[in-house]
Design a protein around this motif. Structure first.
Motif, PDB file in Angstrom:
ATOM      1  N   VAL A   1       0.850  -1.203   0.000  1.00  0.00           N
ATOM      2  CA  VAL A   1       0.000   0.000   0.000  1.00  0.00           C
ATOM      3  C   VAL A   1       0.884   1.251   0.000  1.00  0.00           C
ATOM      4  O   VAL A   1       0.650   2.214  -0.756  1.00  0.00           O
ATOM      5  N   LEU A   2       1.909   1.255   0.823  1.00  0.00           N
ATOM      6  CA  LEU A   2       2.774   2.439   0.935  1.00  0.00           C
ATOM      7  C   LEU A   2       3.581   2.663  -0.348  1.00  0.00           C
ATOM      8  O   LEU A   2       3.699   3.797  -0.825  1.00  0.00           O
ATOM      9  N   ARG A   3       4.086   1.573  -0.916  1.00  0.00           N
ATOM     10  CA  ARG A   3       4.848   1.720  -2.172  1.00  0.00           C
ATOM     11  C   ARG A   3       3.963   2.276  -3.283  1.00  0.00           C
ATOM     12  O   ARG A   3       4.402   3.098  -4.082  1.00  0.00           O
ATOM     13  N   ALA A   4       2.720   1.847  -3.287  1.00  0.00           N
ATOM     14  CA  ALA A   4       1.778   2.354  -4.300  1.00  0.00           C
ATOM     15  C   ALA A   4       1.545   3.851  -4.140  1.00  0.00           C
ATOM     16  O   ALA A   4       1.127   4.534  -5.079  1.00  0.00           O
ATOM     17  N   GLU A   5       1.808   4.369  -2.946  1.00  0.00           N
ATOM     18  CA  GLU A   5       1.677   5.823  -2.684  1.00  0.00           C
ATOM     19  C   GLU A   5       2.999   6.540  -2.943  1.00  0.00           C
ATOM     20  O   GLU A   5       3.151   7.716  -2.598  1.00  0.00           O
ATOM     21  N   GLY A   6       3.986   5.817  -3.474  1.00  0.00           N
ATOM     22  CA  GLY A   6       5.280   6.434  -3.800  1.00  0.00           C
ATOM     23  C   GLY A   6       6.256   6.489  -2.638  1.00  0.00           C
ATOM     24  O   GLY A   6       7.262   7.204  -2.694  1.00  0.00           O
ATOM     25  N   ILE A   7       5.973   5.714  -1.593  1.00  0.00           N
ATOM     26  CA  ILE A   7       6.827   5.739  -0.402  1.00  0.00           C
ATOM     27  C   ILE A   7       7.885   4.630  -0.501  1.00  0.00           C
ATOM     28  O   ILE A   7       7.550   3.468  -0.723  1.00  0.00           O
ATOM     29  N   SER A   8       9.147   4.992  -0.300  1.00  0.00           N
ATOM     30  CA  SER A   8      10.210   3.993  -0.432  1.00  0.00           C
ATOM     31  C   SER A   8      11.033   3.824   0.845  1.00  0.00           C
ATOM     32  O   SER A   8      11.993   3.059   0.863  1.00  0.00           O
ATOM     33  N   VAL A   9      10.671   4.531   1.900  1.00  0.00           N
ATOM     34  CA  VAL A   9      11.306   4.319   3.213  1.00  0.00           C
ATOM     35  C   VAL A   9      10.188   3.985   4.192  1.00  0.00           C
ATOM     36  O   VAL A   9       9.223   4.753   4.322  1.00  0.00           O
ATOM     37  N   ILE A  10      10.310   2.844   4.851  1.00  0.00           N
ATOM     38  CA  ILE A  10       9.252   2.402   5.762  1.00  0.00           C
ATOM     39  C   ILE A  10       9.873   2.066   7.113  1.00  0.00           C
ATOM     40  O   ILE A  10      10.926   1.415   7.181  1.00  0.00           O
ATOM     41  N   ALA A  11       9.223   2.539   8.180  1.00  0.00           N
ATOM     42  CA  ALA A  11       9.789   2.382   9.521  1.00  0.00           C
ATOM     43  C   ALA A  11       8.727   1.880  10.493  1.00  0.00           C
ATOM     44  O   ALA A  11       7.531   1.953  10.227  1.00  0.00           O
ATOM     45  N   ALA A  12       9.204   1.362  11.614  1.00  0.00           N
ATOM     46  CA  ALA A  12       8.301   0.944  12.700  1.00  0.00           C
ATOM     47  C   ALA A  12       8.995   1.228  14.019  1.00  0.00           C
ATOM     48  O   ALA A  12      10.226   1.169  14.094  1.00  0.00           O
ATOM     49  N   LEU A  13       8.217   1.540  15.030  1.00  0.00           N
ATOM     50  CA  LEU A  13       8.755   1.733  16.376  1.00  0.00           C
ATOM     51  C   LEU A  13       8.399   0.500  17.202  1.00  0.00           C
ATOM     52  O   LEU A  13       7.236   0.096  17.235  1.00  0.00           O
ATOM     53  N   ILE A  14       9.394  -0.072  17.854  1.00  0.00           N
ATOM     54  CA  ILE A  14       9.182  -1.311  18.615  1.00  0.00           C
ATOM     55  C   ILE A  14       9.682  -1.102  20.035  1.00  0.00           C
ATOM     56  O   ILE A  14      10.811  -0.621  20.233  1.00  0.00           O
ATOM     57  N   GLU A  15       8.859  -1.458  21.007  1.00  0.00           N
ATOM     58  CA  GLU A  15       9.275  -1.272  22.404  1.00  0.00           C
ATOM     59  C   GLU A  15      10.436  -2.226  22.728  1.00  0.00           C
ATOM     60  O   GLU A  15      10.516  -3.324  22.167  1.00  0.00           O
ATOM     61  N   PRO A  16      11.328  -1.807  23.640  1.00  0.00           N
ATOM     62  CA  PRO A  16      12.572  -2.535  23.875  1.00  0.00           C
ATOM     63  C   PRO A  16      12.422  -4.026  24.200  1.00  0.00           C
ATOM     64  O   PRO A  16      13.211  -4.824  23.737  1.00  0.00           O
TER      65      PRO A  16
END
Ligand SMILES: CC(C)(COP(=O)(O)OP(=O)(O)OC[C@H]1O[C@@H](n2cnc3c(N)ncnc32)[C@H](O)[C@@H]1OP(=O)(O)O)[C@@H](O)C(=O)NCCC(=O)NCCS
Length: 147
Positions: free
Chosen positions: A101-116
């Motif tokens: 979905v994100l790539r289809a919106e032209g996004i090429s950097v994807i991140a996530a926040l994960i608790e320690p």
């Protein structure tokens, strides 16, 4: 009956189902009185940069993920799978769908926040090719503790 999982974009009418799923999954970062409230979600989904994705088995919602972006970077948020359905590859499937979905919106950097202490999530993202950007500090400012 086929037990094949299906993936689809969810709408605000599915709100109660995904909230119940988050609770059953023990996702304690959820803010139902703030950015995860029904009204807040309704607004976010209308904005066109937020996609709530659900994975269903036999019509039952067993996993969700929220894909968002700011036009520059994409985020994988609020990923959760019901405890009884874990280790079946459903989170992998949901993250793949969020990425697509994100790539289809032209996004090429994807991140996530994960608790320690969240080893399961850390292992999952490492397996999917995400690098650990250690050494960064995550800072934020909230208008209210519930936000
Ligand atoms: C993290 C979570 C979404 C994983 O869901 P899942 O559907 O069980 O994950 P998958 O079956 O797709 O797992 C894929 C891979 O991730 C890793 N993984 C998943 N759960 C793991 C665990 N408990 N311990 C170690 N590695 C794990 C494994 O490498 C796994 O591959 P394998 O089963 O072949 O060993 C699920 O445990 C969950 O809902 N946790 C609570 C909510 C949460 O913490 N969400 C993440 C917020 S950032």
């Amino acid at each position: 009956m086929s037990h094949k999982p299906t993936v689809r974009a969810l709408a605000i009418g599915d709100y109660d189902r995904w909230m119940a799923l988050w609770q059953a999954a023990g996702l304690h970062s959820v803010r139902p009185l703030g950015r995860d409230g029904r009204e807040a979600f309704s607004r976010q989904l209308k904005g066109g940069t937020h996609t709530m994705i659900g994975l269903e088995v036999d019509g039952r919602l067993v996993g969700v993920v929220l894909a968002t972006h700011d036009g520059r970077k994409g985020w994988i948020n609020r990923l959760a799978v019901l405890p009884a359905h874990r280790r079946s590859g459903y989170a992998v499937r949901l993250v793949a769908e969020a990425e697509s979905v994100l790539r289809a919106e032209g996004i090429s950097v994807i991140a996530a926040l994960i608790e320690p202490q969240n080893e399961a999530s850390l292992e999952l993202f490492r397996k999917l090719g995400y690098e650990d950007a250690s050494g960064l500090h995550y800072v934020r400012k909230k208008d209210s503790p519930e936000d």
